[in-house]
Scaffold this motif. Sequence first.
Motif, PDB file in Angstrom:
ATOM      1  N   PRO A 106       0.809  -1.233   0.000  1.00 19.65           N
ATOM      2  CA  PRO A 106       0.000   0.000   0.000  1.00 19.65           C
ATOM      3  C   PRO A 106       0.837   1.275   0.000  1.00 19.65           C
ATOM      4  CG  PRO A 106      -0.907  -1.592   1.548  1.00 19.65           C
ATOM      5  CD  PRO A 106       0.403  -2.142   1.097  1.00 19.65           C
ATOM      6  N   ALA A 107       1.939   1.273   0.745  1.00 17.26           N
ATOM      7  CA  ALA A 107       2.787   2.463   0.771  1.00 17.26           C
ATOM      8  C   ALA A 107       3.407   2.722  -0.598  1.00 17.26           C
ATOM      9  CB  ALA A 107       3.892   2.298   1.825  1.00 17.26           C
ATOM     10  N   LEU A 108       3.821   1.664  -1.287  1.00 15.43           N
ATOM     11  CA  LEU A 108       4.414   1.824  -2.614  1.00 15.43           C
ATOM     12  C   LEU A 108       3.371   2.250  -3.638  1.00 15.43           C
ATOM     13  CD1 LEU A 108       6.819  -1.250  -2.662  1.00 15.43           C
ATOM     14  CD2 LEU A 108       7.418   1.155  -2.362  1.00 15.43           C
ATOM     15  N   VAL A 109       2.135   1.780  -3.479  1.00 19.12           N
ATOM     16  CA  VAL A 109       1.064   2.210  -4.380  1.00 19.12           C
ATOM     17  C   VAL A 109       0.863   3.721  -4.272  1.00 19.12           C
ATOM     18  CG1 VAL A 109      -1.411   2.075  -4.831  1.00 19.12           C
ATOM     19  CG2 VAL A 109      -0.107  -0.012  -4.417  1.00 19.12           C
ATOM     20  N   VAL A 110       0.900   4.245  -3.059  1.00 21.05           N
ATOM     21  CA  VAL A 110       0.762   5.686  -2.854  1.00 21.05           C
ATOM     22  C   VAL A 110       1.867   6.432  -3.599  1.00 21.05           C
ATOM     23  CG1 VAL A 110       0.880   7.537  -1.146  1.00 21.05           C
ATOM     24  CG2 VAL A 110      -0.417   5.461  -0.640  1.00 21.05           C
ATOM     25  N   LEU A 111       3.106   5.965  -3.451  1.00 22.56           N
ATOM     26  CA  LEU A 111       4.239   6.620  -4.103  1.00 22.56           C
ATOM     27  C   LEU A 111       4.120   6.545  -5.628  1.00 22.56           C
ATOM     28  CD1 LEU A 111       7.015   7.977  -3.962  1.00 22.56           C
ATOM     29  CD2 LEU A 111       8.037   5.695  -3.767  1.00 22.56           C
ATOM     30  N   MET A 112       3.772   5.372  -6.158  1.00 20.38           N
ATOM     31  CA  MET A 112       3.669   5.209  -7.609  1.00 20.38           C
ATOM     32  C   MET A 112       2.524   6.029  -8.193  1.00 20.38           C
ATOM     33  SD  MET A 112       4.490   1.163  -8.090  1.00 20.38           S
ATOM     34  CE  MET A 112       6.114   0.510  -7.630  1.00 20.38           C
ATOM     35  N   SER A 113       1.405   6.106  -7.472  1.00 19.09           N
ATOM     36  CA  SER A 113       0.288   6.920  -7.946  1.00 19.09           C
ATOM     37  C   SER A 113       0.680   8.392  -7.988  1.00 19.09           C
ATOM     38  CB  SER A 113      -0.927   6.729  -7.034  1.00 19.09           C
ATOM     39  OG  SER A 113      -1.374   5.390  -7.072  1.00 19.09           O
ATOM     40  N   TRP A 114       1.489   8.792  -7.049  1.00 25.29           N
ATOM     41  CA  TRP A 114       1.988  10.163  -6.993  1.00 25.29           C
ATOM     42  C   TRP A 114       2.899  10.443  -8.193  1.00 25.29           C
ATOM     43  CZ3 TRP A 114       4.993  12.375  -2.142  1.00 25.29           C
ATOM     44  CH2 TRP A 114       5.152  13.754  -2.307  1.00 25.29           C
ATOM     45  N   LEU A 115       3.827   9.521  -8.466  1.00 32.18           N
ATOM     46  CA  LEU A 115       4.818   9.737  -9.521  1.00 32.18           C
ATOM     47  C   LEU A 115       4.247   9.554 -10.927  1.00 32.18           C
ATOM     48  CD1 LEU A 115       7.912   7.943  -7.926  1.00 32.18           C
ATOM     49  CD2 LEU A 115       7.434  10.397  -8.005  1.00 32.18           C
TER      50      LEU A 115
END
Length: 315
Positions: free
Chosen positions: A257-266
Motif C-alpha cells: 500500500p505504501a508503494l502504491v501511494v508513491l507510484m500513484s503520486w509519480l
Amino acid sequence: MMHVSTPRSDRMLAACAAGVTVVLWASAFVSIRSAGAAYSPGALALGRLLAGALTLGVFCLLRREGLPPRPAWRGILISGLLWFGFYMVALNWGEQQVDAGTAALVVNIGPILIALLGARLLGDSVSPRLLAGMAVSFAGAVTVGLSMSGEGGSSVLGVVLCLLAAVAYAAGVVAQKPALGAASPLQVTTYGCLVGAVACLPFAGQLVREAADAPVPATLNMVYLGVFPTALAFTTWAYALARTSASRMGATTYAVPALVVLMSWLTLGEVPGPLTLVGGALCLAGVAVSRSRSRAATRTAPVPVAREEAAREPR
C-alpha cells in the motif's frame, strides 16, 4: 528437529527478491486501473495468466527445467487453483464493487490469515515482534485505503468477494511453501500459473470479444501484468518464500500500500494527503518491525559452529 540457520548472503538475496515482488505487485494496481476499464474480471485474469505462463514457459525451456517432482504437485495444484486462479478473478471483481477503504480492510487480512495458517499447518513460529509489526502495518493499510476512498460505495457482494480473495491468497501461500521444498521456485511458479490459466479458461470467450474492442494501452497493461507482476514477481516471491517462513513473507506484503501511494503520486499525479502519508509510513514501519530480528536471536544464530566443534570430539 535440528534448525540450520540460513547464510547471511542467502538471507540478503531472499530480502532482495521479496523487495522486487512488493514493488512489482504495487505497480500492478496502476496497470489494473487501466486494463480493468476495458476487461471484465475473469477476462483480465485469464489474459494476465496466459501472458505470465507464456513468459515463464520460455524461461523454463531456456533453463531446461523439467516437470516438478511428484511431491510438489499437491502444493502446485492448490496454489494454482486458489491463488493464481480464484484469487485474481475474485479480487478483480471485488474491487469493482467496493471502495478502496473497504477493500483495504478486507483484503489485507490475508497476511494475518497466512500467519495463523502457517502456525497451524506449517509449524511457523509467530513471535510477538511479528504480530506487533503486522498490527501496525494492517492499521497503516486501512488508513491508506480510507484516505484514498472515492464515491464507489460498497456492497455485500464486494465484501464477500474481497474476503474470499484474502482467504484464497492465504491458503495458496501456505500450500505453496511445502512445494518449494521439492521443486525450484521457477517450476512452482510456472506450473502454478499454468494451473490458474487452465482454471480461468471458461472466460476465454469474454477475453477474445473484449480484446477486439479494448484500447491498446489497456491490452498492453494486461500483458505487463502477466510478464512482470505475475511471471517475475511470483517467481521472486517463491524464491524468497523458500528461504523464510510464510508468516514473515506475508507481513512483507504490507509494504505494497505504501508503494502504491508513491507510484500513484509519480505516475498519475495523485498527490497524497497527510493521512495517506501517515498510513504509508505505518505500513513500512510495521514491515520493518516484523522482519527485524531480536538481539537474543542474533546472539544465538551461530549455533552450527558449536555443533561442528562438538562433532569433532571423540564419542
